[in-house]
Design a protein around this motif. Sequence first.
Motif, PDB file in Angstrom:
ATOM      1  N   UNK A  66     -57.314 -22.191  69.214  1.00 19.69           N
ATOM      2  CA  UNK A  66     -58.186 -23.191  69.824  1.00 19.69           C
ATOM      3  C   UNK A  66     -57.911 -23.265  71.320  1.00 19.69           C
ATOM      4  N   UNK A  67     -58.908 -23.731  72.062  1.00 18.82           N
ATOM      5  CA  UNK A  67     -58.813 -23.848  73.515  1.00 18.82           C
ATOM      6  C   UNK A  67     -58.486 -25.301  73.853  1.00 18.82           C
ATOM      7  N   UNK A  68     -57.334 -25.495  74.414  1.00 22.14           N
ATOM      8  CA  UNK A  68     -56.842 -26.844  74.665  1.00 22.14           C
ATOM      9  C   UNK A  68     -56.502 -27.004  76.147  1.00 22.14           C
ATOM     10  N   UNK A  69     -55.850 -28.116  76.492  1.00 22.65           N
ATOM     11  CA  UNK A  69     -55.497 -28.378  77.888  1.00 22.65           C
ATOM     12  C   UNK A  69     -54.400 -29.427  77.928  1.00 22.65           C
ATOM     13  N   UNK A  70     -53.733 -29.506  79.068  1.00 16.80           N
ATOM     14  CA  UNK A  70     -52.739 -30.555  79.270  1.00 16.80           C
ATOM     15  C   UNK A  70     -53.359 -31.655  80.132  1.00 16.80           C
ATOM     16  N   UNK A  71     -52.540 -32.635  80.498  1.00 18.27           N
ATOM     17  CA  UNK A  71     -53.078 -33.756  81.272  1.00 18.27           C
ATOM     18  C   UNK A  71     -53.476 -33.355  82.693  1.00 18.27           C
ATOM     19  N   UNK A  72     -53.031 -32.181  83.124  1.00 20.63           N
ATOM     20  CA  UNK A  72     -53.490 -31.653  84.413  1.00 20.63           C
ATOM     21  C   UNK A  72     -54.861 -30.999  84.288  1.00 20.63           C
ATOM     22  N   UNK A  73     -55.392 -30.988  83.056  1.00 19.29           N
ATOM     23  CA  UNK A  73     -56.650 -30.322  82.720  1.00 19.29           C
ATOM     24  C   UNK A  73     -56.551 -28.815  82.947  1.00 19.29           C
ATOM     25  N   UNK A  74     -55.341 -28.280  82.751  1.00 21.12           N
ATOM     26  CA  UNK A  74     -55.135 -26.838  82.824  1.00 21.12           C
ATOM     27  C   UNK A  74     -55.198 -26.266  81.418  1.00 21.12           C
ATOM     28  N   UNK A  75     -55.929 -25.164  81.262  1.00 15.16           N
ATOM     29  CA  UNK A  75     -56.194 -24.612  79.938  1.00 15.16           C
ATOM     30  C   UNK A  75     -54.957 -23.981  79.314  1.00 15.16           C
ATOM     31  N   UNK A  76     -54.892 -24.059  77.991  1.00 15.32           N
ATOM     32  CA  UNK A  76     -53.872 -23.344  77.238  1.00 15.32           C
ATOM     33  C   UNK A  76     -54.368 -23.167  75.814  1.00 15.32           C
ATOM     34  N   UNK A  77     -53.772 -22.201  75.129  1.00 18.74           N
ATOM     35  CA  UNK A  77     -54.088 -21.981  73.729  1.00 18.74           C
ATOM     36  C   UNK A  77     -53.207 -22.861  72.850  1.00 18.74           C
ATOM     37  N   UNK A  78     -53.793 -23.336  71.761  1.00 14.81           N
ATOM     38  CA  UNK A  78     -53.025 -24.033  70.734  1.00 14.81           C
ATOM     39  C   UNK A  78     -53.508 -23.549  69.371  1.00 14.81           C
ATOM     40  N   UNK A  79     -52.704 -23.784  68.353  1.00 11.45           N
ATOM     41  CA  UNK A  79     -53.095 -23.396  67.004  1.00 11.45           C
ATOM     42  C   UNK A  79     -54.240 -24.278  66.524  1.00 11.45           C
ATOM     43  N   UNK A  80     -54.994 -23.768  65.547  1.00 12.38           N
ATOM     44  CA  UNK A  80     -55.993 -24.593  64.893  1.00 12.38           C
ATOM     45  C   UNK A  80     -55.291 -25.655  64.050  1.00 12.38           C
ATOM     46  N   UNK A  81     -56.053 -26.508  63.415  1.00 11.93           N
ATOM     47  CA  UNK A  81     -55.481 -27.573  62.590  1.00 11.93           C
ATOM     48  C   UNK A  81     -54.802 -26.987  61.356  1.00 11.93           C
ATOM     49  N   UNK A  82     -53.913 -27.754  60.769  1.00 11.93           N
ATOM     50  CA  UNK A  82     -53.251 -27.322  59.531  1.00 11.93           C
ATOM     51  C   UNK A  82     -54.268 -27.064  58.429  1.00 11.93           C
ATOM     52  N   UNK A  83     -55.331 -27.868  58.399  1.00 12.21           N
ATOM     53  CA  UNK A  83     -56.363 -27.704  57.373  1.00 12.21           C
ATOM     54  C   UNK A  83     -57.041 -26.345  57.486  1.00 12.21           C
ATOM     55  N   UNK A  84     -57.200 -25.858  58.706  1.00 14.10           N
ATOM     56  CA  UNK A  84     -57.832 -24.552  58.910  1.00 14.10           C
ATOM     57  C   UNK A  84     -57.007 -23.451  58.246  1.00 14.10           C
ATOM     58  N   UNK A  85     -55.708 -23.459  58.469  1.00 17.37           N
ATOM     59  CA  UNK A  85     -54.872 -22.378  57.952  1.00 17.37           C
ATOM     60  C   UNK A  85     -54.719 -22.453  56.430  1.00 17.37           C
ATOM     61  N   UNK A  86     -54.903 -23.625  55.855  1.00 14.13           N
ATOM     62  CA  UNK A  86     -54.837 -23.748  54.399  1.00 14.13           C
ATOM     63  C   UNK A  86     -55.975 -22.993  53.718  1.00 14.13           C
ATOM     64  N   UNK A  87     -57.067 -22.759  54.445  1.00 17.50           N
ATOM     65  CA  UNK A  87     -58.208 -22.036  53.877  1.00 17.50           C
ATOM     66  C   UNK A  87     -57.924 -20.542  53.734  1.00 17.50           C
TER      67      UNK A  87
END
Length: 436
Positions: free
Chosen positions: A217-238
Amino acid sequence: GLGLGLGLSLLCRYLQNLSEDDQREAQALFDKYGYNVFLSDRLPLDRSCHLIHSHADYPSALCSHGFYSEDLPSIGVVLIYLNEALSIIKRAMRSIIDRTPKHLLKEIILVDDNSSEENLKGDLDMYVKSLEQEDPSLSIKRVRHNVSYGLSHARASGWRAATADVVAILDAHIEVHELWAEPLLTQIKADRTVVTSPVFDKVNFDDLTVIPYQPASHAFDWALWCMYESFSDEYYKLKDGSLPGKSPSVMGILVAERKYLGEIGLLDEGMKVYGGENVELGIRVWTCGGSIEVVPCSKIAHIERAHKPYMPDLSKAMKRNALRVAEVWMDEYKHNSSTTKIMTPFLWNTNHGIDIGDISERKKLRERLNCKPFKWYLENVYPKLDPLTDLVAYGGMRNLDADRCIDQGPVPGHTPIAYNCYYYGPQVSKASGCQD
């Protein structure tokens, strides 16, 4: 000399096999563009063998050629650029034409944000003319700015020129994979309020080889700088890596139904130069009734440049744009908008002295669309973004003797570890710069 730092990577991986004159030319082009133009000029425009990867990484048959309907919306592809290398733009166009079904590709729109390079005028015009002669049914449009407005405005210009059902707003330093369009169009056909993103493979700036990236997933920190993060736990359960995953934001490249994108306010053209517009779009789409998905079956290769062409120091523009997003969309959480990666950490105050421009229309847009509060976004869309409530201090814990910091350990467990100091996010978050 042949340069230091990132320039040495170019020397080590590529320049050592060249003559001295060619080394000088290649280094000068690298310094100018931020990637290996000398090599790009010598690669075939249709370098398919470098790009077509097996979809075997994805266990489901959903990524197969036979799955996608013939009855999909038409797509218009917008390529934005500022002083991009001519061969890079040509290769992007060639890949789009060769790897998008002819009955789906309605138009390509080139948006030049006031480039100064002469070969992006006459020489590019000649190439466009050759493509039009090759396929008279394909519309190739040109939009030229006489002032450099920045990424957000350039993307909006491309959208305004588009007429296809769906618009894909891409950087010009990309190459699309086979089957890049069909998975995105399938999602949008099923739900016109979803804004989609492909998975970006990394193209090395020095040797232009393609490094496959896993979906995230495409995420960001409070500086609004982009970073990657994992999808939700529910996604990987599929247990199906071909399924689209919900994402808090986009990294700049986006594909959406053209009319819907206009209905929700397009992009904030009050942003200047670079940065922030993608996060603003992510917050707006989610809080105003839509959603964002990363689609693993769609892949695009994207050059991560060693340096960007807009200006030597982007930090001021990025800080300004971040403050603009915070003021319009973040409600009481705007106090958390600390540009830790961009500049010395700060907490919001009304005396920051930065002119963020007129935001009255964006506030009216938020009210007109009846958008949910930012608190809802944090709780329902991006719970991984720590709200930093009751914050007393902000920083890292550093061992002065070892020159290491306390950091988040790998999953499972997240047992704290000593790691190289990395102040704007945990080292396991795969932090990455936004697309440009």
